[in-house]
Design an enzyme around this catalytic site. Sequence first.
Site, PDB file in Angstrom:
ATOM      1  N   GLU A   1      -4.650  -7.835  10.389  1.00  0.00           N
ATOM      2  CA  GLU A   1      -5.181  -8.453   9.169  1.00  0.00           C
ATOM      3  C   GLU A   1      -5.638  -7.424   8.140  1.00  0.00           C
ATOM      4  O   GLU A   1      -6.749  -7.498   7.609  1.00  0.00           O
ATOM      5  CB  GLU A   1      -6.305  -9.429   9.527  1.00  0.00           C
ATOM      6  CG  GLU A   1      -5.842 -10.534  10.449  1.00  0.00           C
ATOM      7  CD  GLU A   1      -6.939 -11.459  10.909  1.00  0.00           C
ATOM      8  OE1 GLU A   1      -8.095 -11.274  10.473  1.00  0.00           O
ATOM      9  OE2 GLU A   1      -6.656 -12.364  11.711  1.00  0.00           O
TER      10      GLU A   1
ATOM     11  N   GLU B   1       0.534 -15.667  17.037  1.00  0.00           N
ATOM     12  CA  GLU B   1      -0.633 -16.535  17.282  1.00  0.00           C
ATOM     13  C   GLU B   1      -0.349 -17.947  16.782  1.00  0.00           C
ATOM     14  O   GLU B   1      -1.087 -18.484  15.957  1.00  0.00           O
ATOM     15  CB  GLU B   1      -1.877 -15.968  16.587  1.00  0.00           C
ATOM     16  CG  GLU B   1      -2.219 -14.542  16.984  1.00  0.00           C
ATOM     17  CD  GLU B   1      -3.425 -13.988  16.245  1.00  0.00           C
ATOM     18  OE1 GLU B   1      -4.256 -14.787  15.767  1.00  0.00           O
ATOM     19  OE2 GLU B   1      -3.543 -12.761  16.149  1.00  0.00           O
TER      20      GLU B   1
ATOM     21  N   ASP C   1      -0.535  -9.876  10.841  1.00  0.00           N
ATOM     22  CA  ASP C   1      -1.327 -10.507   9.783  1.00  0.00           C
ATOM     23  C   ASP C   1      -1.039 -12.001   9.718  1.00  0.00           C
ATOM     24  O   ASP C   1      -0.063 -12.482  10.295  1.00  0.00           O
ATOM     25  CB  ASP C   1      -1.049  -9.864   8.424  1.00  0.00           C
ATOM     26  CG  ASP C   1      -2.315  -9.643   7.620  1.00  0.00           C
ATOM     27  OD1 ASP C   1      -3.101 -10.606   7.476  1.00  0.00           O
ATOM     28  OD2 ASP C   1      -2.536  -8.519   7.127  1.00  0.00           O
TER      29      ASP C   1
END
Length: 757
Positions: free
Chosen positions: A390, A502, A440
């Site tokens: 991120e 994710e 990210d």
Amino acid sequence: MKNYSKKLKSVSVAVLAAALLFTSACTGSGENTSTAADVATQSVSQPAQTAEPTNSAADLPAEADNTETGNETAQAQAAAESVSMQEAMENGLLPENTVYFSGFEDNDFGFKPRGASTDSITLEQFHEGDFGGMASLKITGRTEAWEGTELDITGLVQDNSAYTFSVWCRVPDGQGATVLQLSTEVNYSNGAEPLYKQLYGDGSQKMVTSNKWIQLEGYYPYQGTNFERVTLYIESIGSETAEFYIDDAIVTKTEGVAFVQDIPGLKDIYADYFIIGAAGGPEDFNAGMHTDFMLRHFNAMTGGNLMKPDALQGQKGEFTFNNADRFADYIEENNMTFIGHTLAWHNQSPEWMNKAGMGRDEAIVNLTTHVKTVVEHFKGRVYAWDVVNEAFQDGVRFSGKWQDSLRKSPWYNAIGDDYLEIALKAAREADPDVLLIINDYNLDYPEKAKAIAAMYKDFKERGVPIDMIGMQGHYNMRTSAVNVENSIKMFVEAGAKICVTEFDLTVESANGNEELTLLEEQAQAVKYGQIFDVYKRYAEHIDRVTIWGFKDDTSWRAERFPLPFDKNYQAKLAYYAMAEPEKHLNASVFNETLQNKTLTASPAAAAITAADLADVKTYVTAWETGATGKASVRYNDTELLVSVEVSDASLELPNGGGTVDVYVQSEEAEPRQFTASYGEEVSGEGYTAEVQDIGSGYRAEFVIPFESGILKSGAVLKMEFQITDIADGTVRNIAKWTGTGGDAMDDTDSWGIVTLK
């Protein structure tokens, strides 16, 4: 659940104890995956494992009136005293499958002190008039939020069963409202780290006051056979010393379900396409049928929290690998692929690593030492590392230079924009063979994707080691599969391999409901089908797809049912859409669940009512923290008057502020965007905007000119409101009224409908 507890206030615990003997023959074990969201519900006695905040009193729903009026008759109480627990269940005085009850009428109640305050629990002659009996349990002398009292249920817990814990609470007169939470602690006999979890269910955390009794109720599924001690306890949120009473505690057992369905495993379905992973921890292994379920569907594992910087090196130079090593052992024993997550992140990194004012050289040493030590420790065991997590911020248009899109994180501030390549080079030096990822979220947003594609291409041209781009995939029902595909195309053109790191997909309309409606589940399957259809078509460029968790109720976004399996491990329609996405692309049912939000606008002189307010609180990012607001619209013959009142606790210029954007489209004109920023004046832009500080946030008021004749009763506008929250000099989050896409100008179809009255 029926309010049984008041019927049983005076049931003798001594009588009930005999009925417990036949329920405690079997034992069970711990819980499944511990993800980034899970740790937000851990006991405050444990070190924080995520940036996700624990709910504050302000975040909680308004307390419900859980009391009933009227006293139980003496005859009913006398009858209850004279029966066994089994008879009480048969007669409807207790829920079926009750395994524990106490009304605290004598000293044989099972609850023990928890924590250092050994004298923290006492029986008190204190009760409400609509409760039978005379006593309740008072919790005092607490010095930590997790201290107080606990109930050992080790002998009651059976494998593959969920248990519901209900207890009534209130605080003493004169004490302010206190948020109380039901939690469980699981200690394992195989050496795994203890598990601390809030019980599931909206009723497991509530604000408790002194003016009435409030019922807390939650449930928890225990799987496996290797636990040593299991307890239920009550902890406070936001207060370490609050006193409170508890009364009428009931524990009931939910019968187990055969959750290993005879359906194809996801890993087998995609064996010729890409790896299918999940996020979890060592507690997911040696856990009975739960482990069977996991191994059936997944062939890769990512550690949710146990390999983040604060978990591996909380104190400088003190590395703690025990839990992560155990995780690695289990993964190898089961022939799964091990994914490392994560080496450098602005969250869950100890402050000493990159604190404000630290020199660049010291920060580089801290970063490279951590990266090299961790990567070398797992050399040959970890398949791929999320090296930097991120690093890019939201809401920034790509300037042509990818560095301009970086988040101004502590690592960025301490080292500079080259900290990414420093981390990548350190990881490659420690393990020449491991795959290296920059990971990210929101990479389906075109501007953010452009910046990361440019970074990847730049690194490859300059010889900076990088192997894949990680697309987190925290999606929702408005995520555009077209945007997902376009970003993948962009990364492929830059020469990158992709991994979805994710994945989850939430149903916003189901937020906080007991279950999905059939329509919602069908619509979710359509969206799953749309996105996995893209993944299958680009499979030659995708290395892995990791589902962030296992099943809905253990997801960090559990209240919106984001995963392909429900809380009972049963396959949802989303599973079948993953399995055969081409059969689940019909958008008709999906569109039925995505009606545009609506708002009315009155003439300028009219008073604003609650019905005229639009909630600007649909977060762009999955983290769901930051500023929100309420917007209202008024009009006169030639002007649209828009007011957006922002709630923002982080206003502190120059590093903490925010912006408000208003988007408008009429039938006669193209979409337009209007911006106002906290601490700045708007002038010379063809519209006016004024920003006022209101203490708990700010109010942005816009005067937007229109040609005469457009703004009239019955006219319809399309509008969107957006609040960008800036904290520590960088974008923390973006909240919108309707859409959750990237740039609102790229997604006008999702804007709301404003009708002029």
